[in-house]
Design a protein around this motif. Structure first.
Motif, short mmCIF file in Angstrom:
data_model
loop_
_atom_site.label_atom_id
_atom_site.label_comp_id
_atom_site.label_asym_id
_atom_site.label_seq_id
_atom_site.Cartn_x
_atom_site.Cartn_y
_atom_site.Cartn_z
N ALA A 27 0.75 -1.17 0.13
CA ALA A 27 -0.04 0.27 -0.21
C ALA A 27 0.70 1.25 -0.08
N ILE A 28 1.97 1.24 0.12
CA ILE A 28 3.01 2.40 0.38
C ILE A 28 3.18 2.80 -0.95
N ALA A 29 2.97 2.07 -2.27
CA ALA A 29 3.68 2.27 -3.25
C ALA A 29 3.22 3.71 -3.77
N PRO A 30 1.71 4.08 -3.79
CA PRO A 30 1.75 5.28 -4.37
C PRO A 30 2.21 6.49 -3.68
N PHE A 31 2.50 6.26 -2.39
CA PHE A 31 3.04 7.52 -1.51
C PHE A 31 4.50 7.47 -1.82
N LEU A 32 5.15 6.37 -2.02
CA LEU A 32 6.71 6.29 -2.33
C LEU A 32 6.85 6.96 -3.82
N PHE A 33 5.77 6.78 -4.58
CA PHE A 33 6.18 7.44 -5.85
C PHE A 33 5.98 8.95 -5.82
N VAL A 34 5.25 9.60 -5.09
CA VAL A 34 4.93 10.89 -4.79
C VAL A 34 6.40 11.41 -4.39
N ILE A 35 6.72 10.82 -3.31
CA ILE A 35 8.03 11.12 -2.70
C ILE A 35 9.27 11.08 -3.40
N LEU A 36 9.58 10.03 -4.01
CA LEU A 36 10.66 9.60 -5.01
C LEU A 36 10.69 10.80 -6.26
N TRP A 37 9.45 11.04 -6.78
CA TRP A 37 9.21 11.68 -7.81
C TRP A 37 9.68 13.46 -7.45
N ASN A 38 9.37 13.76 -6.31
CA ASN A 38 9.28 15.10 -6.16
C ASN A 38 10.48 15.56 -5.57
N ILE A 39 11.60 14.58 -5.04
CA ILE A 39 12.93 15.00 -4.72
C ILE A 39 13.58 15.51 -5.81
N PRO A 40 13.71 14.95 -6.96
CA PRO A 40 14.39 15.55 -8.16
C PRO A 40 13.53 16.69 -8.83
N HIS A 41 12.25 16.71 -8.79
CA HIS A 41 11.30 17.61 -9.27
C HIS A 41 11.63 18.83 -8.30
N TYR A 42 11.55 18.81 -7.18
CA TYR A 42 11.78 20.11 -6.45
C TYR A 42 13.28 20.65 -6.29
N PHE A 43 14.23 19.70 -6.53
CA PHE A 43 15.54 20.10 -6.44
C PHE A 43 15.97 20.83 -7.85
N VAL A 44 15.47 20.46 -8.95
CA VAL A 44 15.62 20.98 -10.22
C VAL A 44 14.86 22.25 -10.43
N ARG A 45 13.74 22.47 -9.71
CA ARG A 45 13.12 23.78 -10.06
C ARG A 45 13.59 24.60 -8.91
N GLY A 46 14.15 24.39 -7.75
CA GLY A 46 14.47 25.41 -6.85
C GLY A 46 15.98 25.62 -7.19
N THR A 47 17.03 24.53 -7.26
CA THR A 47 18.38 24.99 -7.59
C THR A 47 18.37 25.79 -8.92
N LEU A 48 17.62 25.50 -10.05
CA LEU A 48 18.15 26.20 -11.25
C LEU A 48 17.37 27.55 -11.14
N LEU A 49 16.58 27.77 -10.54
CA LEU A 49 15.73 29.21 -10.43
C LEU A 49 16.83 29.99 -9.69
N TYR A 50 17.28 29.32 -8.56
CA TYR A 50 18.36 30.49 -7.62
C TYR A 50 19.73 30.53 -8.47
N LYS A 51 19.88 29.61 -9.17
CA LYS A 51 21.42 29.62 -9.79
C LYS A 51 21.24 30.62 -11.16
#
Length: 278
Positions: free
Chosen positions: A144-168
């Motif tokens: 049952a953890i599969a959909p929650f794990l997908f959201v977490i794992l997906w948003n780690i690179p997602h937020y990293f790219v959005r945030g890091t590249l905006l400030y850089k």
């Protein structure tokens, strides 16, 4: 104008981290108003509003907003480095630097294509395939953890790219564009992501696509041969690979996707009913 007034005016157009944070959180909704005339233009204008309102007033603000409502299309996660560079340029322009509108416009025109070429294979082709395959396997196993794990794992690179590249992008300004061009980093990332994506998709074909003729047998003298076992001994997963390549070639020829799905369902039901497919 006195020296104190000049300093005050300069301070009035300083962009702070708080302003960039507003841009970052707004960027999460850049696709909320996507349309097929100007694509992400409205969303791009919306995420830039906190900064533009701080830098410009009155007619100058209206004119600037019209400029940002022009056609804009790139990978949504990679719109932020463009926004960061343009914010830095708009800030310098508001302070009186000789930066014209065409130069600011040219940043988006020049980068939105290459950055889309990086984002599409990296996120849609590689990261989604790997994370989706992992979480789908867990879901099929009843975890049952599969959909929650997908959201977490997906948003780690997602937020990293959005945030890091905006400030850089903001910190480096046009220097980031120059770095992209001189190092060729965009091309290398695109090529690497494409290779990883194709590798992941190849593994998923063997894992997910199932075409089996295990009930089908034929005899040759006293020997009985199972069709599926025979095919697997020649080339394991030959049928899933063949079906995938066939569907890919049909899709490349603009074959209707819904019709393909109906045909596949029909063949599966017919094969199971007649007893020659598992």
């Amino acid at each position: 104008m006195t020296a104190d007034q000049a300093v005050a005016d300069t301070q009035a157009v300083e962009i702070t981290r708080k302003d960039l944070n507003k841009v970052f959180w707004r960027s999460l909704s850049i696709m909320a108003s996507l349309n097929y005339e100007r694509f992400l233009a409205v969303g791009r204008t919306y995420i830039m509003l906190p900064v533009l309102r701080k830098l410009y007033k009155g007619e100058e603000l209206k004119k600037t907003l019209h400029r940002y409502l022009e056609f804009f299309l790139t990978h949504p996660y990679f719109a932020n480095p463009i926004a960061g560079i343009q914010i830095a340029m708009e800030e310098e322009r508001a302070k009186g630097a000789p930066i014209d509108e065409d130069a600011i416009r040219g940043v988006a025109t020049g980068l939105m294509g290459p950055l889309a070429g990086v984002g599409d294979p990296l996120f849609w082709g590689t990261i989604r395939s790997i994370i989706g395959g992992l979480c789908a396997s867990l879901a099929l196993a009843g975890n049952a953890i599969a959909p929650f794990l997908f959201v977490i794992l997906w948003n780690i690179p997602h937020y990293f790219v959005r945030g890091t590249l905006l400030y850089k992008g903001y910190d480096m300004g046009m220097g980031l564009v120059k770095e992209f061009r001189e190092t060729g980093i965009l091309q290398r990332i695109t090529e690497g992501a494409s290779i990883m994506g194709m590798t992941a998709i190849g593994a998923l074909v063997a894992l997910w696509v199932s075409v089996k003729f295990s009930p089908l047998e034929f005899s040759f003298g006293e020997a009985v041969f199972n069709v599926q076992s025979l095919l697997d001994s020649i080339f394991p997963n030959m049928l899933p690979l063949g079906l995938t390549l066939l569907l890919a070639s049909l899709l490349a020829k603009k074959f209707n996707v819904n019709l393909l799905i109906i045909i596949l369902i029909g063949i599966g039901l017919l094969g199971a009913f007649l007893g020659f497919m598992a």
